[in-house]
Design an enzyme around this catalytic site. Sequence first.
Site, short mmCIF file in Angstrom:
data_model
loop_
_atom_site.label_atom_id
_atom_site.label_comp_id
_atom_site.label_asym_id
_atom_site.label_seq_id
_atom_site.Cartn_x
_atom_site.Cartn_y
_atom_site.Cartn_z
N LYS A 185 8.71 -5.83 -15.31
CA LYS A 185 8.58 -5.00 -14.10
C LYS A 185 8.26 -5.89 -12.89
CE LYS A 185 5.94 -1.22 -11.96
NZ LYS A 185 4.82 -0.26 -12.01
N ARG A 224 5.22 -4.08 -5.85
CA ARG A 224 3.82 -4.54 -5.94
C ARG A 224 3.76 -6.04 -6.22
NH1 ARG A 224 2.38 -0.85 -9.07
NH2 ARG A 224 1.80 0.44 -7.29
N ASP A 271 7.19 5.68 -12.59
CA ASP A 271 7.96 4.60 -13.25
C ASP A 271 9.05 5.12 -14.20
OD1 ASP A 271 6.60 2.72 -11.83
OD2 ASP A 271 5.47 1.89 -13.51
N GLU A 309 -9.30 6.83 1.94
CA GLU A 309 -7.93 6.66 2.40
C GLU A 309 -7.62 7.70 3.46
OE1 GLU A 309 -5.63 4.77 -1.36
OE2 GLU A 309 -6.26 6.85 -1.59
N ASP A 339 -1.86 -0.14 -1.48
CA ASP A 339 -1.39 1.24 -1.44
C ASP A 339 0.11 1.21 -1.63
OD1 ASP A 339 -2.40 3.98 -1.13
OD2 ASP A 339 -0.94 4.08 0.48
N PHE A 369 3.27 3.42 -14.96
CA PHE A 369 2.47 4.60 -14.63
C PHE A 369 3.19 5.38 -13.51
CE2 PHE A 369 0.51 3.38 -10.53
CZ PHE A 369 0.82 2.04 -10.50
#
Lengths: 192, 192
Positions: free
Chosen positions: B170, B176, B150, B42, B71, B147
């Site tokens: 979620k 996402r 969150d 990255e 990402d 995770f």
Amino acid sequence: MPESFKLSIIFVTSNINKAKEIENVLSTYDISIVVSQIKKREIQSEDIGEIARESALYAYQTLKKPLFVEDAGLFVKILNGFPGPYSSFVYKTIGVDGVLKLMFGQSNREAEFISQIAYINEEGSLKLCRGSCEGTIAEEARGCGGFGFDPIFIPKGCSKTFAEMSVVEKNMFSHRAKAARLLASMLLEEYK
Amino acid sequence: MPESFKLSIIFVTSNINKAKEIENVLSTYDISIVVSQIKKREIQSEDIGEIARESALYAYQTLKKPLFVEDAGLFVKILNGFPGPYSSFVYKTIGVDGVLKLMFGQSNREAEFISQIAYINEEGSLKLCRGSCEGTIAEEARGCGGFGFDPIFIPKGCSKTFAEMSVVEKNMFSHRAKAARLLASMLLEEYK
């Protein structure tokens, strides 16, 4: 470039403060630098040396000449190495005040500045020069010299922050100056 | 892989939580994923899309098969976009408590999660799918699902944090899941 300089080497950076500090060290070895501001590509890594290495290789693909890059970071012990390799982004976003807020009430204020210079020679082979400087995070920002987190970093054995020092004085202690002196020795050995 | 799945695509990630969330979305389109944990590279950038794109191109050099990477980052307005692209490093070092400390006493708690999926098809051409989710930073951490950050992110119009929701819940709001739905539409169009 004054005629007295025997050696000249390209430093790829867009940070004029870094250039000044390294120029000050290298000039004492009769080495001058030529600053190149070509766009750098830096990878994400917790290892400053890996970032510098990859960045130098990328720049060498474009310039195809001996060059060096420098990457540095401030690693605060109680913050598990934060801001580390992302010191520049952290400085731009939460700044000195953000780090002071994170350190509020912390008695362990140990920190370390680390610098890695990645140098590529005529043959394209790469070497790393590492310098570090231990110290503590000040209770408040002091001084207007230097750049980045210099106003809150006090090198071990000093009472001043890096930002309260001249370039010459900062170079007596700094991670970057130590790495630059290793680079100078390497260059003088290579071109002797 | 159940026979009913018509399409299967490689997702390069070492984050099992991301895989679960995206798998849950794609399965509703009869698309399955195969997780590849090859080492990602990255770059440093303030643009999540650029990071995802470069990362996908790097993985494609190794795998030479259609694949995607994702990402994401949490951008807190009053912190000038911190922790942004370096959310993972910031989570590992100063964590949820560090961000809460930085936000202490702040009345403007606006934040945005941004996700970018970079997909490379059979021909090696690349497309980006972007998803975002606006919300606020909670006053304290709540919940143990999800995770990263969150436990302190409350999506707009909700009272729960992401960590107080199931994956399915979620995915009704998340950055996402939105990016994954765009990816699904793109894949179905490509393989129709």
